[in-house]
Design an enzyme around this catalytic site. Structure first.
Site, PDB file in Angstrom:
ATOM      1  N   MET A 120      -0.900  -4.427  11.237  1.00 53.17           N
ATOM      2  CA  MET A 120      -1.274  -3.546  10.336  1.00 53.17           C
ATOM      3  C   MET A 120      -2.690  -4.174   9.753  1.00 53.17           C
ATOM      4  SD  MET A 120       1.702  -1.021   8.806  1.00 53.17           S
ATOM      5  CE  MET A 120       2.583   0.245   9.653  1.00 53.17           C
ATOM      6  N   HIS A 131     -22.009 -31.422   8.909  1.00 52.21           N
ATOM      7  CA  HIS A 131     -21.548 -32.111   8.130  1.00 52.21           C
ATOM      8  C   HIS A 131     -22.074 -32.433   6.509  1.00 52.21           C
ATOM      9  CE1 HIS A 131     -19.425 -35.811   6.238  1.00 52.21           C
ATOM     10  NE2 HIS A 131     -20.582 -36.170   5.754  1.00 52.21           N
TER      11      HIS A 131
HETATM   12  P1  FAD Z   1      -5.501   3.612   6.185  1.00 53.12           P
HETATM   13  O1  FAD Z   1      -6.662   2.812   5.795  1.00 53.12           O
HETATM   14  O2  FAD Z   1      -4.400   3.789   5.696  1.00 53.12           O
HETATM   15  O3  FAD Z   1      -6.359   5.140   6.091  1.00 53.12           O
HETATM   16  C1  FAD Z   1      -5.844   6.340   6.545  1.00 53.12           C
HETATM   17  C2  FAD Z   1      -6.546   7.662   5.611  1.00 53.12           C
HETATM   18  O4  FAD Z   1      -6.046   8.687   6.415  1.00 53.12           O
HETATM   19  C3  FAD Z   1      -6.109   7.461   4.237  1.00 53.12           C
HETATM   20  O5  FAD Z   1      -7.592   7.538   3.669  1.00 53.12           O
HETATM   21  C4  FAD Z   1      -5.259   8.776   3.948  1.00 53.12           C
HETATM   22  O6  FAD Z   1      -5.676   9.499   2.680  1.00 53.12           O
HETATM   23  C5  FAD Z   1      -5.851   9.519   5.216  1.00 53.12           C
HETATM   24  N1  FAD Z   1      -4.750  10.679   5.627  1.00 53.12           N
HETATM   25  C6  FAD Z   1      -3.541  10.539   5.818  1.00 53.12           C
HETATM   26  N2  FAD Z   1      -2.972  11.501   6.608  1.00 53.12           N
HETATM   27  C7  FAD Z   1      -3.997  12.571   6.373  1.00 53.12           C
HETATM   28  C8  FAD Z   1      -3.961  13.902   6.479  1.00 53.12           C
HETATM   29  N3  FAD Z   1      -3.118  14.767   6.881  1.00 53.12           N
HETATM   30  N4  FAD Z   1      -5.369  14.638   6.416  1.00 53.12           N
HETATM   31  C9  FAD Z   1      -6.592  13.861   5.726  1.00 53.12           C
HETATM   32  N5  FAD Z   1      -6.375  12.662   5.653  1.00 53.12           N
HETATM   33  C10 FAD Z   1      -5.231  11.890   5.852  1.00 53.12           C
HETATM   34  N6  FAD Z   1      -5.786  -5.563   6.031  1.00 53.12           N
HETATM   35  C11 FAD Z   1      -6.809  -6.494   6.365  1.00 53.12           C
HETATM   36  O7  FAD Z   1      -7.068  -6.576   7.727  1.00 53.12           O
HETATM   37  N7  FAD Z   1      -7.100  -7.450   5.520  1.00 53.12           N
HETATM   38  C12 FAD Z   1      -6.718  -7.472   4.153  1.00 53.12           C
HETATM   39  O8  FAD Z   1      -6.952  -8.200   3.472  1.00 53.12           O
HETATM   40  C13 FAD Z   1      -5.744  -6.465   3.994  1.00 53.12           C
HETATM   41  N8  FAD Z   1      -5.358  -6.312   2.362  1.00 53.12           N
HETATM   42  C14 FAD Z   1      -4.526  -5.353   2.380  1.00 53.12           C
HETATM   43  C15 FAD Z   1      -4.104  -5.554   1.018  1.00 53.12           C
HETATM   44  C16 FAD Z   1      -3.266  -4.414   0.398  1.00 53.12           C
HETATM   45  C17 FAD Z   1      -2.653  -4.467  -0.868  1.00 53.12           C
HETATM   46  C18 FAD Z   1      -2.762  -3.435   1.715  1.00 53.12           C
HETATM   47  C19 FAD Z   1      -1.693  -2.298   0.963  1.00 53.12           C
HETATM   48  C20 FAD Z   1      -3.124  -3.328   2.746  1.00 53.12           C
HETATM   49  C21 FAD Z   1      -4.043  -4.459   3.080  1.00 53.12           C
HETATM   50  N9  FAD Z   1      -4.446  -4.625   4.467  1.00 53.12           N
HETATM   51  C22 FAD Z   1      -5.323  -5.578   4.943  1.00 53.12           C
HETATM   52  C23 FAD Z   1      -4.279  -3.601   5.628  1.00 53.12           C
HETATM   53  C24 FAD Z   1      -5.297  -2.635   5.504  1.00 53.12           C
HETATM   54  O9  FAD Z   1      -5.462  -1.876   4.437  1.00 53.12           O
HETATM   55  C25 FAD Z   1      -4.745  -1.322   6.761  1.00 53.12           C
HETATM   56  O10 FAD Z   1      -4.361  -2.184   7.905  1.00 53.12           O
HETATM   57  C26 FAD Z   1      -5.867  -0.693   6.988  1.00 53.12           C
HETATM   58  O11 FAD Z   1      -6.325   0.341   5.932  1.00 53.12           O
HETATM   59  C27 FAD Z   1      -5.385   0.600   8.092  1.00 53.12           C
HETATM   60  O12 FAD Z   1      -6.457   1.257   8.522  1.00 53.12           O
HETATM   61  P2  FAD Z   1      -6.330   2.861   9.108  1.00 53.12           P
HETATM   62  O13 FAD Z   1      -7.560   3.252   9.312  1.00 53.12           O
HETATM   63  O14 FAD Z   1      -5.459   2.823  10.152  1.00 53.12           O
HETATM   64  O15 FAD Z   1      -5.683   3.601   7.868  1.00 53.12           O
HETATM   65  P1  NAI Z   2       4.690  -7.976   5.423  1.00 52.71           P
HETATM   66  O1  NAI Z   2       5.420  -7.703   6.695  1.00 52.71           O
HETATM   67  O2  NAI Z   2       3.484  -9.036   5.415  1.00 52.71           O
HETATM   68  O3  NAI Z   2       5.831  -8.911   4.626  1.00 52.71           O
HETATM   69  C1  NAI Z   2       7.233  -8.112   4.139  1.00 52.71           C
HETATM   70  C2  NAI Z   2       8.224  -9.406   3.986  1.00 52.71           C
HETATM   71  O4  NAI Z   2       9.076  -8.850   3.305  1.00 52.71           O
HETATM   72  C3  NAI Z   2       8.706 -10.084   4.839  1.00 52.71           C
HETATM   73  O5  NAI Z   2       8.483 -11.544   4.772  1.00 52.71           O
HETATM   74  C4  NAI Z   2       9.939  -9.751   5.293  1.00 52.71           C
HETATM   75  O6  NAI Z   2      10.780 -10.617   5.771  1.00 52.71           O
HETATM   76  C5  NAI Z   2      10.413  -9.374   3.748  1.00 52.71           C
HETATM   77  N1  NAI Z   2      11.375  -8.472   3.597  1.00 52.71           N
HETATM   78  C6  NAI Z   2      11.342  -7.446   4.345  1.00 52.71           C
HETATM   79  N2  NAI Z   2      12.886  -6.791   3.971  1.00 52.71           N
HETATM   80  C7  NAI Z   2      13.325  -7.314   2.703  1.00 52.71           C
HETATM   81  C8  NAI Z   2      14.264  -7.144   2.079  1.00 52.71           C
HETATM   82  N3  NAI Z   2      15.197  -6.105   2.189  1.00 52.71           N
HETATM   83  N4  NAI Z   2      14.559  -8.102   1.040  1.00 52.71           N
HETATM   84  C9  NAI Z   2      13.728  -9.256   0.899  1.00 52.71           C
HETATM   85  N5  NAI Z   2      12.417  -9.352   1.859  1.00 52.71           N
HETATM   86  C10 NAI Z   2      12.413  -8.627   2.728  1.00 52.71           C
HETATM   87  O7  NAI Z   2       4.338  -6.832   4.569  1.00 52.71           O
HETATM   88  P2  NAI Z   2       3.766  -6.661   3.236  1.00 52.71           P
HETATM   89  O8  NAI Z   2       3.372  -8.032   2.579  1.00 52.71           O
HETATM   90  O9  NAI Z   2       4.389  -5.344   2.412  1.00 52.71           O
HETATM   91  O10 NAI Z   2       2.168  -5.952   3.959  1.00 52.71           O
HETATM   92  C11 NAI Z   2       2.164  -4.785   4.636  1.00 52.71           C
HETATM   93  C12 NAI Z   2       1.035  -4.925   5.388  1.00 52.71           C
HETATM   94  O11 NAI Z   2      -0.335  -4.862   4.803  1.00 52.71           O
HETATM   95  C13 NAI Z   2       1.254  -5.823   6.520  1.00 52.71           C
HETATM   96  O12 NAI Z   2       1.522  -5.693   7.757  1.00 52.71           O
HETATM   97  C14 NAI Z   2       0.013  -6.726   6.380  1.00 52.71           C
HETATM   98  O13 NAI Z   2      -0.528  -6.814   7.650  1.00 52.71           O
HETATM   99  C15 NAI Z   2      -0.997  -5.862   5.470  1.00 52.71           C
HETATM  100  N6  NAI Z   2      -1.571  -6.633   4.722  1.00 52.71           N
HETATM  101  C16 NAI Z   2      -2.581  -7.544   5.085  1.00 52.71           C
HETATM  102  C17 NAI Z   2      -3.477  -8.263   4.278  1.00 52.71           C
HETATM  103  C18 NAI Z   2      -4.223  -9.232   4.941  1.00 52.71           C
HETATM  104  O14 NAI Z   2      -4.707  -9.170   6.173  1.00 52.71           O
HETATM  105  N7  NAI Z   2      -4.857 -10.157   4.264  1.00 52.71           N
HETATM  106  C19 NAI Z   2      -3.180  -8.212   2.942  1.00 52.71           C
HETATM  107  C20 NAI Z   2      -1.907  -7.451   2.428  1.00 52.71           C
HETATM  108  C21 NAI Z   2      -1.583  -6.515   3.413  1.00 52.71           C
END
Ligand code: FAD
Ligand code: NAI
Length: 468
Positions: free
Chosen positions: A320, A446
């Site tokens: 994701m 470097h």
């Molecule tokens: P989304 O970004 O979830 O977009 C889906 C869109 O569809 C939303 O705007 C939603 O409103 C819309 N939608 C849903 N259903 C409908 C409907 N029926 N009709 C119209 N619109 C609809 N990933 C990284 O690679 N790097 C990061 O640093 C990173 N940091 C993150 C930090 C946090 C706190 C979180 C929560 C996630 C982070 N992620 C990061 C994960 C990343 O945000 C997601 O992997 C990414 O946004 C997925 O893109 P997407 O286009 O699949 O869906």
């Molecule tokens: P995550 O999958 O990274 O981590 C979830 C953690 O919760 C794991 O370590 C898991 O073992 C633990 N866990 C699961 N069930 C549990 C339980 N019952 N009790 C205690 N621990 C439990 O998911 P997270 O941090 O919620 O992020 C969601 C997604 O968003 C990820 O898949 C990540 O790829 C994406 N994301 C990416 C970022 C980035 O690329 N820098 C930043 C933030 C989110």
């Protein structure tokens, strides 16, 4: 009724990039987004706001802990203005989201605001906020509806004190004690934000290590570094209950020996992963198959069981990540144009934006062992670099895993300053199937952090790193 070649539901990095690529390829393209701002999770409540808060809190932390040593004296106390920090974050988000709107207009993509749901396999109903409904027709439809935070069945998310990442990005006060359930990417990134701002941060993780998907050496180093910074870890703890009691949150867990452990805090962030989001899409009307968890089933071409409907990003299998969603968005557009694009999922990098950062691409040591691959390891510590000493960023390492016989690089794992950017070198090398020796013979400027990549490659080639 408006009619399009391609309609995309969801405007996250998967959806909006797909829309741009479709338009570039000459398709009449529509994008449907339920919220008034474009950009999805990533821009609104994910990647961008979390990085904005990481950057702000990093500045504060540096000012408090490192400025003196650098010879910078600031008279008086250095204070956090959380309201301003959150406002700056929101300004970054707003600017980035309006940038997506600009790109939609520039590429002549029609934007519909409303909830999209299938009427049948070629028609989408759009329910607008004012109660009106519009139906559009499209030859091809791409589902890019992303994901939502997952939780545990017994947790009641009140979104005030028992919160998800969305609320953690806009808190009105710095928690005194923040309990984080889940030691994954969100837990560590947002945990570090509030740790730097002065909160006590306790991470309760079910498995035996944090960042369980990453190479074991990365988990170990990050545990050591974050512990040094003050984060507390409770691994192998099974959370059994989360209760709100006034302004307190009580988290009950069983440790690995079955002992009951209580954590009391003022906030609890639930960060146990995310789940695909398909609610309201009315997949049945189009006949699109999804798993019980709501994940849409796709083949290698990201095509669902209905031939003109595709799905990309968080709503389908795989990491994701925003850049994975983007690659898939472009790939589907190109498939629709008759091209033959390809994604190597093994080479999608993963990054944790704490400081120091952690980054990885390819196989972990654990995966190579499980697959009985004969491999060699070259590691190089950041502390041996002049660049790291100059900036006081001496934690971390670069570790390269290469095939024992062919020397092909199979995985690269890093912890350190700016490794989020350094990982791109490893991705490029691996895309071209470079050997460790190939990397070791390339000149690296470097003094840079990138010299650690060359040194690790030298170590992997013939155990001949120069500076250790
Ligand atoms: P989304 O970004 O979830 O977009 C889906 C869109 O569809 C939303 O705007 C939603 O409103 C819309 N939608 C849903 N259903 C409908 C409907 N029926 N009709 C119209 N619109 C609809 N990933 C990284 O690679 N790097 C990061 O640093 C990173 N940091 C993150 C930090 C946090 C706190 C979180 C929560 C996630 C982070 N992620 C990061 C994960 C990343 O945000 C997601 O992997 C990414 O946004 C997925 O893109 P997407 O286009 O699949 O869906
Ligand atoms: P995550 O999958 O990274 O981590 C979830 C953690 O919760 C794991 O370590 C898991 O073992 C633990 N866990 C699961 N069930 C549990 C339980 N019952 N009790 C205690 N621990 C439990 O998911 P997270 O941090 O919620 O992020 C969601 C997604 O968003 C990820 O898949 C990540 O790829 C994406 N994301 C990416 C970022 C980035 O690329 N820098 C930043 C933030 C989110």
């Amino acid at each position: 009724m408006s009619s399009f070649d391609v309609a995309i539901i969801g405007s996250g990095p998967g959806g909006y990039v797909s829309a741009i690529r479709c338009a570039q390829l000459g398709f009449r393209t529509a994008i449907i987004e339920k919220y008034s701002t474009l950009g999805g999770t990533c821009l609104n409540v994910g990647c961008i706001p979390s990085k904005a808060l990481l950057d702000s809190s990093h500045h504060y932390h540096d000012a408090v802990t490192h400025f003196k040593e650098h010879g910078i004296d600031i008279p008086g106390d250095i204070k956090v203005n959380l309201e301003q920090m959150i406002a700056r974050k929101q300004a970054v988000v707003d600017q980035t989201c309006s940038g997506v709107k600009f790109l939609m207009d520039k590429n002549k993509i029609t934007v519909f605001e409303g909830i999209g749901s299938f009427k049948d396999a070629t028609h989408v109903d759009i329910a607008k906020a004012d109660g009106k409904k519009e139906t559009i027709e499209a030859k091809n439809i791409i589902i890019a509806t992303g994901s939502k935070p997952a939780s545990l069945p017994f947790i009641k998310l009140d979104k005030e004190r028992v919160i998800t990442s969305t609320e953690a990005l806009k808190l009105k006060e710095i928690p005194k004690h923040l309990i984080i359930i889940g030691g994954g990417v969100i837990g560590l990134e947002l945990g570090q934000v509030y740790l730097r701002l002065g909160a006590e941060v306790s991470v309760v993780e079910f498995l035996d290590r944090i960042l369980p998907g990453m190479d074991g050496a990365v988990s170990k180093e990050m545990t050591k570094i974050l512990k040094k910074q003050g984060m507390k870890f409770y691994t192998q703890h099974k959370v059994t209950a989360v209760e709100r009691k006034g302004n307190e949150v009580w988290v009950k867990a069983d440790d690995k020996s079955g002992n009951k452990v209580d954590f009391i805090a003022d906030y609890c962030l639930v960060a146990v992963g995310r789940k695909p989001y398909t609610e309201g899409l009315n997949l049945k009307a189009a006949g699109v198959k999804a798993t019980e968890r709501g994940q849409i089933e796709v083949n290698g071409h990201l095509q669902t069981n209905v031939s003109n409907i595709y799905a990309i990003g968080d709503v389908v299998r795989g990491a994701m990540l925003a850049h994975k969603a983007e690659e898939e968005g472009a790939m589907v557009a190109e498939i629709l144009a008759g091209q033959k694009p390809h994604i190597d999922y093994n080479l999608i990098p993963g990054v944790v934006y704490t400081w120091p950062e952690a980054a990885a691409v390819g196989k972990t040591e654990e995966e190579l062992k499980t697959a009985s691959v004969d491999f060699k390891v070259g590691s190089f510590p950041m502390r041996a670099l002049g660049r790291s000493r100059a900036s006081m960023d001496t934690d971390g390492f670069v570790k390269i895993l290469a095939d024992a016989k062919t020397d092909e690089v199979l995985g690269v794992h890093m912890v350190g300053a700016r490794v989020a950017d350094l990982i791109a070198e490893a991705v490029t090398a691996m895309e071209f199937r470079a050997s460790a020796e190939d990397i070791s013979r390339m000149s690296h400027a470097h003094p840079t952090y990138a010299e650690a990549v060359k040194e690790a490659a030298l170590a992997a080639t013939d155990n001949r790193a120069l500076h250790v």
